[in-house]
Write an enzyme that holds these catalytic residues in place. Sequence first.
Site, PDB file in Angstrom:
ATOM      1  N   GLN A 111       0.817  -1.219   0.000  1.00  0.00           N
ATOM      2  CA  GLN A 111       0.000   0.000   0.000  1.00  0.00           C
ATOM      3  C   GLN A 111       0.856   1.277   0.000  1.00  0.00           C
ATOM      4  O   GLN A 111       0.465   2.293  -0.569  1.00  0.00           O
ATOM      5  CB  GLN A 111      -0.903  -0.043   1.240  1.00  0.00           C
ATOM      6  CG  GLN A 111      -2.108   0.868   1.174  1.00  0.00           C
ATOM      7  CD  GLN A 111      -3.266   0.275   0.378  1.00  0.00           C
ATOM      8  OE1 GLN A 111      -3.600  -0.876   0.530  1.00  0.00           O
ATOM      9  NE2 GLN A 111      -3.881   1.091  -0.465  1.00  0.00           N
ATOM     10  N   LYS A 114       1.807   1.864  -3.660  1.00  0.00           N
ATOM     11  CA  LYS A 114       0.584   2.128  -4.433  1.00  0.00           C
ATOM     12  C   LYS A 114       0.079   3.545  -4.160  1.00  0.00           C
ATOM     13  O   LYS A 114      -0.218   4.307  -5.072  1.00  0.00           O
ATOM     14  CB  LYS A 114      -0.474   1.102  -4.013  1.00  0.00           C
ATOM     15  CG  LYS A 114      -1.789   1.252  -4.723  1.00  0.00           C
ATOM     16  CD  LYS A 114      -2.863   0.390  -4.101  1.00  0.00           C
ATOM     17  CE  LYS A 114      -2.399  -1.045  -3.885  1.00  0.00           C
ATOM     18  NZ  LYS A 114      -3.512  -1.965  -3.661  1.00  0.00           N
ATOM     19  N   LYS A 126      -2.933  -0.959   6.561  1.00  0.00           N
ATOM     20  CA  LYS A 126      -3.871  -2.028   6.208  1.00  0.00           C
ATOM     21  C   LYS A 126      -4.355  -2.655   7.507  1.00  0.00           C
ATOM     22  O   LYS A 126      -3.654  -2.598   8.515  1.00  0.00           O
ATOM     23  CB  LYS A 126      -3.166  -3.092   5.344  1.00  0.00           C
ATOM     24  CG  LYS A 126      -4.124  -4.004   4.598  1.00  0.00           C
ATOM     25  CD  LYS A 126      -4.648  -3.391   3.310  1.00  0.00           C
ATOM     26  CE  LYS A 126      -5.746  -4.205   2.708  1.00  0.00           C
ATOM     27  NZ  LYS A 126      -6.170  -3.702   1.388  1.00  0.00           N
ATOM     28  N   ASP A 166     -12.065  -3.949   1.824  1.00  0.00           N
ATOM     29  CA  ASP A 166     -11.213  -4.896   1.079  1.00  0.00           C
ATOM     30  C   ASP A 166     -12.034  -6.192   1.056  1.00  0.00           C
ATOM     31  O   ASP A 166     -13.268  -6.138   1.193  1.00  0.00           O
ATOM     32  CB  ASP A 166      -9.852  -5.074   1.778  1.00  0.00           C
ATOM     33  CG  ASP A 166      -8.842  -5.851   0.923  1.00  0.00           C
ATOM     34  OD1 ASP A 166      -8.270  -5.281  -0.019  1.00  0.00           O
ATOM     35  OD2 ASP A 166      -8.623  -7.062   1.183  1.00  0.00           O
TER      36      ASP A 166
HETATM   37  P1  NDP Z   1     -14.673  -9.062  -2.230  1.00  0.00           P
HETATM   38  O1  NDP Z   1     -14.779  -9.623  -0.864  1.00  0.00           O
HETATM   39  O2  NDP Z   1     -15.719  -8.122  -2.701  1.00  0.00           O
HETATM   40  O3  NDP Z   1     -14.540 -10.226  -3.312  1.00  0.00           O
HETATM   41  C1  NDP Z   1     -13.500 -11.158  -3.257  1.00  0.00           C
HETATM   42  C2  NDP Z   1     -13.782 -12.223  -4.290  1.00  0.00           C
HETATM   43  O4  NDP Z   1     -12.651 -13.062  -4.397  1.00  0.00           O
HETATM   44  C3  NDP Z   1     -14.953 -13.111  -3.899  1.00  0.00           C
HETATM   45  O5  NDP Z   1     -15.579 -13.577  -5.061  1.00  0.00           O
HETATM   46  C4  NDP Z   1     -14.269 -14.235  -3.145  1.00  0.00           C
HETATM   47  O6  NDP Z   1     -14.992 -15.463  -3.163  1.00  0.00           O
HETATM   48  C5  NDP Z   1     -12.987 -14.381  -3.929  1.00  0.00           C
HETATM   49  N1  NDP Z   1     -11.944 -14.859  -3.024  1.00  0.00           N
HETATM   50  C6  NDP Z   1     -11.408 -14.209  -1.954  1.00  0.00           C
HETATM   51  N2  NDP Z   1     -10.506 -14.964  -1.336  1.00  0.00           N
HETATM   52  C7  NDP Z   1     -10.498 -16.122  -2.007  1.00  0.00           C
HETATM   53  C8  NDP Z   1      -9.759 -17.303  -1.861  1.00  0.00           C
HETATM   54  N3  NDP Z   1      -8.866 -17.445  -0.863  1.00  0.00           N
HETATM   55  N4  NDP Z   1      -9.975 -18.291  -2.756  1.00  0.00           N
HETATM   56  C9  NDP Z   1     -10.871 -18.147  -3.759  1.00  0.00           C
HETATM   57  N5  NDP Z   1     -11.603 -17.040  -3.945  1.00  0.00           N
HETATM   58  C10 NDP Z   1     -11.412 -16.051  -3.095  1.00  0.00           C
HETATM   59  O7  NDP Z   1     -13.224  -8.353  -2.273  1.00  0.00           O
HETATM   60  P2  NDP Z   1     -12.681  -7.274  -3.295  1.00  0.00           P
HETATM   61  O8  NDP Z   1     -13.275  -7.482  -4.637  1.00  0.00           O
HETATM   62  O9  NDP Z   1     -12.804  -5.954  -2.647  1.00  0.00           O
HETATM   63  O10 NDP Z   1     -11.126  -7.610  -3.329  1.00  0.00           O
HETATM   64  C11 NDP Z   1     -10.536  -8.505  -4.280  1.00  0.00           C
HETATM   65  C12 NDP Z   1      -9.054  -8.259  -4.382  1.00  0.00           C
HETATM   66  O11 NDP Z   1      -8.818  -6.900  -4.792  1.00  0.00           O
HETATM   67  C13 NDP Z   1      -8.254  -8.424  -3.083  1.00  0.00           C
HETATM   68  O12 NDP Z   1      -6.961  -8.901  -3.396  1.00  0.00           O
HETATM   69  C14 NDP Z   1      -8.151  -7.014  -2.559  1.00  0.00           C
HETATM   70  O13 NDP Z   1      -7.053  -6.852  -1.693  1.00  0.00           O
HETATM   71  C15 NDP Z   1      -7.944  -6.259  -3.870  1.00  0.00           C
HETATM   72  N6  NDP Z   1      -8.232  -4.840  -3.820  1.00  0.00           N
HETATM   73  C16 NDP Z   1      -9.480  -4.394  -3.455  1.00  0.00           C
HETATM   74  C17 NDP Z   1      -9.727  -3.039  -3.453  1.00  0.00           C
HETATM   75  C18 NDP Z   1     -11.092  -2.498  -3.188  1.00  0.00           C
HETATM   76  O14 NDP Z   1     -11.283  -1.276  -3.389  1.00  0.00           O
HETATM   77  N7  NDP Z   1     -12.053  -3.286  -2.782  1.00  0.00           N
HETATM   78  C19 NDP Z   1      -8.665  -2.049  -3.744  1.00  0.00           C
HETATM   79  C20 NDP Z   1      -7.421  -2.644  -4.208  1.00  0.00           C
HETATM   80  C21 NDP Z   1      -7.237  -3.983  -4.206  1.00  0.00           C
HETATM   81  P3  NDP Z   1     -15.726 -15.960  -1.821  1.00  0.00           P
HETATM   82  O15 NDP Z   1     -16.833 -14.964  -1.590  1.00  0.00           O
HETATM   83  O16 NDP Z   1     -16.215 -17.326  -2.153  1.00  0.00           O
HETATM   84  O17 NDP Z   1     -14.703 -15.935  -0.723  1.00  0.00           O
END
Ligand code: NDP
Length: 445
Positions: A111, A114, A126, A166
């Site tokens: 972070q 970034k 974080k 997140d």
């Molecule tokens: P969400 O919780 O909205 O979605 C995460 C998605 O990824 C879900 O579909 C989840 O499935 C899947 N997932 C998470 N962990 C696992 C795992 N161990 N194995 C398989 N599937 C997994 O999170 P975000 O979309 O906010 O975040 C996704 C990524 O983006 C992360 O790496 C986060 O750090 C990064 N990020 C997010 C930001 C944001 O603004 N939200 C900013 C910058 C980066 P399930 O529900 O089944 O667990």
Amino acid sequence: MQDVVEKVYEQVVARNRGEAEFHQAVREVLESLDPVIAKHPHYAEAALLERLVEPERQIMFRVPWVDDAGNVQVNRGFRIEFNSALGPYKGGLRFHPSVNAGIIKFLGFEQIFKNALTAQGIGGGKGGSDFDPHGRSDAEVMRFCQSFMTELSRHIGPSTDVPAGDIGVGGREIGYMFGQYKRLRNSYDAGVLTGKGLAWGGSLVRTEATGYGAVLFAQSMLATKGESLEGKRVVVSGAGNVAIYAIEKAQQLGATPITFSDSSGYVVDEAGVDLELLKQVKEVERGRVADYVERRPGARLVTGGSVWDVPADVALPCATQNELDGDAAATLLRGGCGVVSEGANMPSTPEAVEAFLAAGILFGPGKAANAGGVATSALEMAQNAGRTRWSFEKAESKLAGIMQDIHDSCVSAAEEYGRPGDYVLGANAAGFTRVADVMISHGIV
Ligand code: NDP
């Protein structure tokens, strides 16, 4: 790595035992810094690298709460305040059973760079918890969030540390945490959290920003080759906030996203993802990807393997760290993939990154490609401070400008240090020099 840099890495491993993801994130940045230190040795003076890899503050706390059956549950809460050279600590909160100190530390470390790349005056932090919101009632999630914030509130503030969402933390959780913070402080400090609801200080485009930004970054990379996303097949992993809005922006730019996934499997929809249905299943019903397939003729659910088995022109990893390994990278390359833009944090393993760089494809690392989310959080803070609200168009055009600037900074830094087209080196070098210069100005603190 040069001796001086290798020594710092060895110290990180010794001091942070068992924290494999943190070691991985540090190694990737330090390796990129070799040419930077060789050209500007003063960056390795006064223990600057040693200070950079040590969080300014690490907070770990007990989060007790009562579930619907009346049982007392105990989770662990974390906040890593990693670096405040450029501004208040800024970074999301993750609620997922895999969360531990090493995961939060790797995310906090990434972070720093970034946030520096966004040029928005924000430091790196974080946090999160090993709490799993899946299958919990709204009332349970509320009680957990209130307990979590009761402790976290001592450490954060609009000019100190500003958390956001997140994995597992979206609008619902931010709402419950903001409500508790306001109650404890008796003060409407809108700027203490970002990702807020639009009716209470949130910014238009914050929900979309990370996914949109990752696609805009892919578009900027393609433009350097005189190409665009128009007509391209796109594979996306994840089905959460980042994945959904990456799919939306890719569709707006004329591409065809054909996959998404969650921890239960992945979906291939050759006709192109039906975004309204996906939003209904995931955002409204909080369902599983199988619920989409049941209502969408032609789509199929795959429970083994990964979306990277599906041939495509562009890959957007938007789920979690280390979800794309060396074998998956080789499969993607064999399938003709020429662009990878990371919506998630560190989704590609070091072997995968090496394969992409060796193949000379366009590879946008997360700390550049997914910076749109935190950049728009900084825009939310600016609107809160000015007690104003921008239109969707204004916020989106600011996001697009910031993503283009991040892209261009990566390109210039990669050229300056002799590896044109290497966005990994570019992002790390550009982010590092911005933070390092300010740390030098602030003296030994
Ligand atoms: P969400 O919780 O909205 O979605 C995460 C998605 O990824 C879900 O579909 C989840 O499935 C899947 N997932 C998470 N962990 C696992 C795992 N161990 N194995 C398989 N599937 C997994 O999170 P975000 O979309 O906010 O975040 C996704 C990524 O983006 C992360 O790496 C986060 O750090 C990064 N990020 C997010 C930001 C944001 O603004 N939200 C900013 C910058 C980066 P399930 O529900 O089944 O667990």
